[in-house]
Design a protein around this motif. Structure first.
Motif, PDB file in Angstrom:
ATOM      1  N   ASP A 250       0.850  -1.199   0.000  1.00  0.00           N
ATOM      2  CA  ASP A 250       0.000   0.000   0.000  1.00  0.00           C
ATOM      3  C   ASP A 250       0.876   1.235   0.000  1.00  0.00           C
ATOM      4  O   ASP A 250       2.106   1.155   0.110  1.00  0.00           O
ATOM      5  CB  ASP A 250      -0.931  -0.006   1.225  1.00  0.00           C
ATOM      6  CG  ASP A 250      -0.172   0.026   2.545  1.00  0.00           C
ATOM      7  OD1 ASP A 250       0.552   1.016   2.795  1.00  0.00           O
ATOM      8  OD2 ASP A 250      -0.286  -0.944   3.331  1.00  0.00           O
ATOM      9  N   ARG A 251       0.231   2.390  -0.128  1.00  0.00           N
ATOM     10  CA  ARG A 251       0.924   3.676  -0.117  1.00  0.00           C
ATOM     11  C   ARG A 251       0.475   4.525   1.060  1.00  0.00           C
ATOM     12  O   ARG A 251       0.373   5.752   0.973  1.00  0.00           O
ATOM     13  CB  ARG A 251       0.657   4.422  -1.420  1.00  0.00           C
ATOM     14  CG  ARG A 251       1.369   3.858  -2.621  1.00  0.00           C
ATOM     15  CD  ARG A 251       2.880   3.999  -2.486  1.00  0.00           C
ATOM     16  NE  ARG A 251       3.597   3.433  -3.628  1.00  0.00           N
ATOM     17  CZ  ARG A 251       4.910   3.396  -3.720  1.00  0.00           C
ATOM     18  NH1 ARG A 251       5.643   3.872  -2.709  1.00  0.00           N
ATOM     19  NH2 ARG A 251       5.477   2.874  -4.772  1.00  0.00           N
ATOM     20  N   GLY A 252       0.245   3.835   2.196  1.00  0.00           N
ATOM     21  CA  GLY A 252      -0.169   4.536   3.395  1.00  0.00           C
ATOM     22  C   GLY A 252       0.995   5.180   4.112  1.00  0.00           C
ATOM     23  O   GLY A 252       2.076   5.367   3.545  1.00  0.00           O
ATOM     24  N   PRO A 253       0.803   5.546   5.379  1.00  0.00           N
ATOM     25  CA  PRO A 253       1.862   6.236   6.128  1.00  0.00           C
ATOM     26  C   PRO A 253       3.037   5.346   6.489  1.00  0.00           C
ATOM     27  O   PRO A 253       4.068   5.830   6.961  1.00  0.00           O
ATOM     28  CB  PRO A 253       1.136   6.708   7.391  1.00  0.00           C
ATOM     29  CG  PRO A 253       0.011   5.750   7.551  1.00  0.00           C
ATOM     30  CD  PRO A 253      -0.419   5.379   6.174  1.00  0.00           C
ATOM     31  N   GLY A 254       2.907   4.032   6.282  1.00  0.00           N
ATOM     32  CA  GLY A 254       3.999   3.133   6.642  1.00  0.00           C
ATOM     33  C   GLY A 254       3.965   2.763   8.122  1.00  0.00           C
ATOM     34  O   GLY A 254       3.069   3.158   8.876  1.00  0.00           O
ATOM     35  N   ILE A 255       4.951   1.994   8.535  1.00  0.00           N
ATOM     36  CA  ILE A 255       5.034   1.506   9.916  1.00  0.00           C
ATOM     37  C   ILE A 255       6.326   2.015  10.537  1.00  0.00           C
ATOM     38  O   ILE A 255       7.398   1.855   9.951  1.00  0.00           O
ATOM     39  CB  ILE A 255       5.027  -0.038   9.956  1.00  0.00           C
ATOM     40  CG1 ILE A 255       3.788  -0.579   9.243  1.00  0.00           C
ATOM     41  CG2 ILE A 255       5.072  -0.544  11.386  1.00  0.00           C
ATOM     42  CD1 ILE A 255       3.820  -2.088   9.045  1.00  0.00           C
ATOM     43  N   PRO A 256       6.271   2.668  11.692  1.00  0.00           N
ATOM     44  CA  PRO A 256       7.515   3.108  12.346  1.00  0.00           C
ATOM     45  C   PRO A 256       8.455   1.923  12.570  1.00  0.00           C
ATOM     46  O   PRO A 256       8.025   0.822  12.894  1.00  0.00           O
ATOM     47  CB  PRO A 256       7.033   3.704  13.672  1.00  0.00           C
ATOM     48  CG  PRO A 256       5.612   4.104  13.411  1.00  0.00           C
ATOM     49  CD  PRO A 256       5.078   3.084  12.449  1.00  0.00           C
TER      50      PRO A 256
END
Length: 437
Positions: free
Chosen positions: A363-369
């Motif tokens: 996906d192109r979401g905020p990602g995972i820290p």
């Protein structure tokens, strides 16, 4: 043993001395006091205590004892009787601090017994040596015995202490103190058992911590929708003349919270089945038809969220699992990507690489820290708890995916994409061709 060695030595020495005397007398055709005395005079000093020479009837013809000589008397010592019967005889005894040795042999002339030679030795010197040896052995044995006893007591105390520590640790852990450890030093078997016990206690503590955390998280997750339902119902009951639209809105909210409770319950039941090992026998599953079916269902969710869902796949991707498991893995990962893609595109791909079937959901979401990546598959773990609850997540979907895939020999991992967003990759061992479901 020393005494027997002396006996054997005495027998050899005295038989040799008697043989010399018999040889000096063997040239006589008969024995009398004069010719015996003359023959014995040339025999070297043997150091024997007494020497007797008798004729064929047992009459003493020669006696080395100066006082109380038996010359002229008949003697019937057992050894002399044996000699007159044609046998060599020897006897030795040890008593009262002395060795008493007796030996005799017949004197022959033309194969006729004409007399006998009898020798007697009274030896206190070797007896003293034997007594000294016995005394030293007794003292050494006593010292060794005391040392062995002391060492045995020390070893017993050390062993008992180690076993006591181990039993104390077992009782503590049995009573629920999983943090207690058995402190046993050394490299013996007890210490190895202690290390094994500590490893088991570590696993028990880890399992207990996970269980407590799971119960706490599950209670918290169940408590939140229940509290919302109670608050909404109380508002409806306590508000007089509530208009129809507000009532419908509150009832709709109650329905949403009830639906959330249902999802949490279903996920918990699924995890319970996985933990208990109650899973269906695997069969050969063709992943492509399952992926197509899941994409048709998830496309409706993507439309609602304004996201673009695309997929690409290769044929012949066979795995050992069940159709429901594969569908659940695909649906959970895709649903998770759609929730956090913020309206961005989601790409699903299915490939067969190096003996593995690889499924990736990007996906192109905020990602995972980065700090949260190692814990992303833990139960009830959320990167953004408020946002996750708002999106309707239970915090169990990724845990179910991880447990399901691992039980079929596969792996699942999460990573951030270089251009933003995240990608989840599942790898199953590829199955041989057959009747795929």
């Amino acid at each position: 043993m020393s005494q027997n060695m002396v006996f054997r030595s005495k027998e050899t020495t005295m038989q040799s001395s008697v043989s010399v005397m018999v040889y000096s007398l063997s040239g006589l055709d008969r024995l009398n006091e004069e010719n015996v005395a003359a023959a014995m005079a040339v025999v070297e000093e043997t150091g024997l205590s007494r020497i007797l020479v008798t004729d064929g009837a047992g009459k003493v013809l020669y006696d080395t004892r100066e006082t109380g000589s038996a010359v002229g008397n008949y003697v019937l010592y057992a050894e002399i009787v044996q000699a007159l019967m044609g046998n060599d005889a020897f006897s030795c005894s040890y008593r009262n601090g002395a060795f008493r040795s007796r030996a005799s042999s017949p004197v022959l002339y033309q194969n006729q017994i004409i007399g006998s030679v009898y020798a007697y030795e009274y030896d206190v010197e070797q007896a003293a040596l034997l007594e000294g040896l016995q005394s030293n052995l007794l003292r050494i044995s006593a010292v060794v015995g005391v040392c062995v006893l002391a060492l045995s007591m020390l070893l017993s105390m050390a062993l008992t202490e180690k076993i006591s520590r181990l039993m104390t640790a077992i009782r503590q852990v049995r009573e629920g103190a999983y943090s207690h450890r058995a402190e046993i030093r050394g490299g013996d078997e007890i210490a190895q058992i202690g290390d094994a016990f500590n490893s088991l206690a570590d696993r028990l503590q880890t399992t207990e911590d996970a269980r407590r955390r799971f119960v706490s998280d599950a209670s918290h997750e169940l408590k939140t929708p229940l509290a919302a339902i109670r608050l909404l119902t109380d508002s409806i009951l306590q508000t007089d003349n509530m208009n129809r639209e507000t009532t419908r809105e509150f009832v709709a909210d109650i329905g949403m919270e009830a639906e959330r409770l249902s999802r949490i319950t279903e996920d918990l039941l699924q995890l319970t089945k996985l933990d208990s090992g109650i899973i269906q026998a695997p069969v050969v599953v063709d992943v492509l038809p399952v992926l197509e079916q899941a994409m048709r269902m998830m496309s409706l969710v993507a439309q609602e969220k304004g996201s673009e869902l695309t997929f690409s796949a290769e044929e012949g991707c066979l795995v050992m699992a069940t159709r429901d498991e594969v569908h659940q893995v695909i649906s959970n990962l895709t649903d998770n990507a759609l929730k956090y893609s913020a309206g961005g595109p989601v790409q699903v791909s299915l490939r067969k690489r190096h003996g593995q079937v690889v499924l990736s959901v990007a996906d192109r979401g905020p990602g995972i820290p980065e700090a949260d990546l190692p814990r992303i598959f833990e139960r009830f773990y959320r990167v953004d708890k408020a946002r996750s609850r708002a999106a309707g997540g239970t915090g169990l979907g990724l845990s179910i995916v991880s447990d399901t895939v691992k039980r079929r020999g596969g792996t699942v991992e999460a990573a951030n994409r270089s251009g933003g967003g995240s990608v989840f990759t599942v790898r199953w061992p590829a199955a041989e061709g057959g009747d795929a479901s």
